[in-house]
Design a protein around this motif. Structure first.
Motif, PDB file in Angstrom:
ATOM      1  N   ARG A  18      59.472  41.293  62.750  1.00 66.07           N
ATOM      2  CA  ARG A  18      59.910  40.485  62.711  1.00 66.07           C
ATOM      3  C   ARG A  18      61.940  40.319  62.704  1.00 66.07           C
ATOM      4  O   ARG A  18      62.340  39.508  62.846  1.00 66.07           O
ATOM      5  CB  ARG A  18      59.615  39.839  60.826  1.00 66.07           C
ATOM      6  CG  ARG A  18      58.844  39.263  61.344  1.00 66.07           C
ATOM      7  CD  ARG A  18      58.452  39.232  59.589  1.00 66.07           C
ATOM      8  NE  ARG A  18      58.817  38.350  58.820  1.00 66.07           N
ATOM      9  CZ  ARG A  18      58.561  37.891  57.867  1.00 66.07           C
ATOM     10  NH1 ARG A  18      57.997  38.134  57.091  1.00 66.07           N
ATOM     11  NH2 ARG A  18      59.799  36.502  57.092  1.00 66.07           N
ATOM     12  N   ARG A  22      63.564  37.738  65.223  1.00 68.01           N
ATOM     13  CA  ARG A  22      64.860  37.122  64.858  1.00 68.01           C
ATOM     14  C   ARG A  22      66.162  37.337  65.633  1.00 68.01           C
ATOM     15  O   ARG A  22      66.698  37.151  66.123  1.00 68.01           O
ATOM     16  CB  ARG A  22      65.231  37.650  63.478  1.00 68.01           C
ATOM     17  CG  ARG A  22      66.957  37.231  62.977  1.00 68.01           C
ATOM     18  CD  ARG A  22      66.341  35.849  62.213  1.00 68.01           C
ATOM     19  NE  ARG A  22      67.861  35.146  62.316  1.00 68.01           N
ATOM     20  CZ  ARG A  22      68.061  33.827  62.766  1.00 68.01           C
ATOM     21  NH1 ARG A  22      66.833  32.883  63.564  1.00 68.01           N
ATOM     22  NH2 ARG A  22      69.180  33.376  62.691  1.00 68.01           N
ATOM     23  N   GLU A  25      65.068  35.650  68.807  1.00 68.47           N
ATOM     24  CA  GLU A  25      65.423  34.246  68.244  1.00 68.47           C
ATOM     25  C   GLU A  25      66.673  33.731  68.630  1.00 68.47           C
ATOM     26  O   GLU A  25      66.856  32.800  69.075  1.00 68.47           O
ATOM     27  CB  GLU A  25      65.150  34.065  67.602  1.00 68.47           C
ATOM     28  CG  GLU A  25      65.095  32.591  66.577  1.00 68.47           C
ATOM     29  CD  GLU A  25      64.480  32.655  65.576  1.00 68.47           C
ATOM     30  OE1 GLU A  25      65.148  32.557  64.507  1.00 68.47           O
ATOM     31  OE2 GLU A  25      63.713  32.946  65.185  1.00 68.47           O
ATOM     32  N   GLY A  56      63.211  35.648  55.606  1.00 63.29           N
ATOM     33  CA  GLY A  56      62.913  36.376  56.349  1.00 63.29           C
ATOM     34  C   GLY A  56      64.671  37.155  56.977  1.00 63.29           C
ATOM     35  O   GLY A  56      64.826  37.109  57.835  1.00 63.29           O
TER      36      GLY A  56
END
Length: 135
Positions: A18, A22, A25, A56
């Motif tokens: 994750r 991120r 992203e 997040g």
């Protein structure tokens, strides 16, 4: 896969994926900055556990929270949970200086971080967490 300890039920491997996502992203200098800081954290403490908490936010822990890695439109912020208790002889902390607990580092586009001093802060945070755990 070891489970992280804290406010998350995401396995370490899932959290790392994750965080990778991120960084990808973000896709700009913020992602590059977060990736570099992550690299320095893991170099300073290879036993750090990567976590994703609070909707997040990338986090790194070792016997307690070391720091969070937040990204905003204009800057990347590394918040050290117990930063006010850590020695900072090189003056790396530049944000959240008024409080009694946390300290942060705000990095804007083009800013550089003193890698040696940053890794010393990470090691000091781990040491502080370990000392707290022994009590």
């Amino acid at each position: 896969m070891k489970k992280s300890n804290g406010n998350t039920d995401v396995s370490t491997d899932d959290a790392s994926q994750r965080i990778d996502a991120r960084i990808a992203e973000l896709g700009d200098w913020r992602g590059e900055t977060l990736a570099r800081l992550r690299e320095l954290i893991l170099a300073a403490d290879p036993e750090a556990v990567e976590e994703v908490k609070w909707g997040g936010t990338p986090c790194w822990s070792h016997d307690g929270l070391i720091c969070t890695g937040e990204s905003y439109k204009a800057h990347v912020k590394l918040t050290f949970a117990k930063g006010a208790s850590l020695p900072d002889p090189k003056g790396v902390f530049n944000s959240s200086l008024e409080g009694n607990t946390r300290r942060a580092i705000d990095l804007f586009e083009g800013d550089a971080v003193d890698a040696t001093a940053f890794k010393a802060l990470v090691r000091a945070a781990v040491e502080h967490n370990g000392a707290k755990k022994k009590r």
